[in-house]
Enzyme design. Sequence first.
Site, PDB file in Angstrom:
ATOM      1  N   ASP A  62       0.854  -1.191   0.000  1.00  0.00           N
ATOM      2  CA  ASP A  62       0.000   0.000   0.000  1.00  0.00           C
ATOM      3  C   ASP A  62       0.887   1.238   0.000  1.00  0.00           C
ATOM      4  O   ASP A  62       2.127   1.129   0.015  1.00  0.00           O
ATOM      5  CB  ASP A  62      -0.955  -0.015   1.212  1.00  0.00           C
ATOM      6  N   TYR A 121     -14.447   6.155 -12.864  1.00  0.00           N
ATOM      7  CA  TYR A 121     -14.290   4.928 -12.075  1.00  0.00           C
ATOM      8  C   TYR A 121     -14.836   3.731 -12.851  1.00  0.00           C
ATOM      9  O   TYR A 121     -14.172   2.698 -12.984  1.00  0.00           O
ATOM     10  CB  TYR A 121     -15.042   5.103 -10.753  1.00  0.00           C
ATOM     11  N   LYS A 133     -12.864   0.375 -14.306  1.00  0.00           N
ATOM     12  CA  LYS A 133     -13.206  -0.987 -13.872  1.00  0.00           C
ATOM     13  C   LYS A 133     -13.621  -1.849 -15.065  1.00  0.00           C
ATOM     14  O   LYS A 133     -13.402  -3.053 -15.080  1.00  0.00           O
ATOM     15  CB  LYS A 133     -14.309  -0.944 -12.815  1.00  0.00           C
ATOM     16  N   THR A 136     -16.434   3.882   0.170  1.00  0.00           N
ATOM     17  CA  THR A 136     -17.855   4.203  -0.007  1.00  0.00           C
ATOM     18  C   THR A 136     -18.304   5.256   0.995  1.00  0.00           C
ATOM     19  O   THR A 136     -19.196   6.041   0.702  1.00  0.00           O
ATOM     20  CB  THR A 136     -18.739   2.937   0.115  1.00  0.00           C
TER      21      THR A 136
END
Length: 263
Positions: A43, A162, A166, A202
């Site tokens: 990360d 986004y 994806k 989210t």
Amino acid sequence: MSRLSQPLRLEGCQALVTGALGGIGMAICDLFVAHGARVWLADLEPADSDKARLALEQLGGADYLRLDVTDRRDWDRAADRIGDRLDILVNNAGIAPTGELENLPLEQWQQVMAVNCQGAFLALATLASRLERAGKSNDRWASVINISSILAMVGMPQATAYAASKGALRSLTKSAAVEFAQGKRSIRVNSIHPGFVETDMTKAGSDAMSEAGDLLETLGRETPMGRVGTPEEIAYAALFLASDESRFMTGSELTVDGGWTAQ
Ligand SMILES: NC(=O)c1ccc[n+]([C@@H]2O[C@H](COP(=O)([O-])OP(=O)(O)OC[C@H]3O[C@@H](n4cnc5c(N)ncnc54)[C@H](O)[C@@H]3O)[C@@H](O)[C@H]2O)c1
């Protein structure tokens, strides 16, 4: 049955998970470690940050790599660190800027493509030989899992960049899967398409998009099963694709969305 009383499904495997300090990434690492894998968490946080240290403490049996998935040099360094074989790669790092198409700055479009799609390309290009070595050294093929989204299949306002990233990741999955299988490389590549899951991503999207407050609650209500998902529910799909139980699957897309795309 508690998950630790199940047989270990990843014993002897070495795995690398990007975006490992986020909600879904951490749940995947947790489950992989519980099933006997040696896991590399990757990360953006520095290795000596509190977040990285806490994650390693929580997991035990894991190592940490500071890695920006958009940076080829970081991938080269990661490849040197992990050694000459890798059984499982999870391309999970992601960002989700929101906003109306006409007002989306080009830099934001490029950044979301770089993290969500180019990152997986760089991972595959850098690590394919290590995955192949692992896949050929025993009777289980190496497994690559790309965390896409239901927005690769259906649309949503304010999520064009986004969703496009994806969708590209979904396509990359299928062509890489066929190329590796036909090339006898012993590497499977599949994608997971989560519906709405409660994580920092989210929650941030919810804060940015919803004037009246809880967008997550609304999305839960609009999901046929009546709720949003948990990171652990996505992690179990990753465990299945990582394990030999899915050995005849490559180029597949596994949707885990409480019925959202079935409507
Ligand atoms: N939460 C959802 O509802 C949902 C739904 C569908 C798909 N997904 C996908 O699941 C994945 C994980 O998302 P999450 O919900 O756990 O979000 P999260 O924000 O909790 O975690 C994302 C992680 O990715 C890391 N990251 C971001 N940019 C990076 C970079 N350049 N290099 C390395 N790491 C980077 C972040 O530091 C963070 O730890 C993402 O790819 C996301 O698009 C999430």
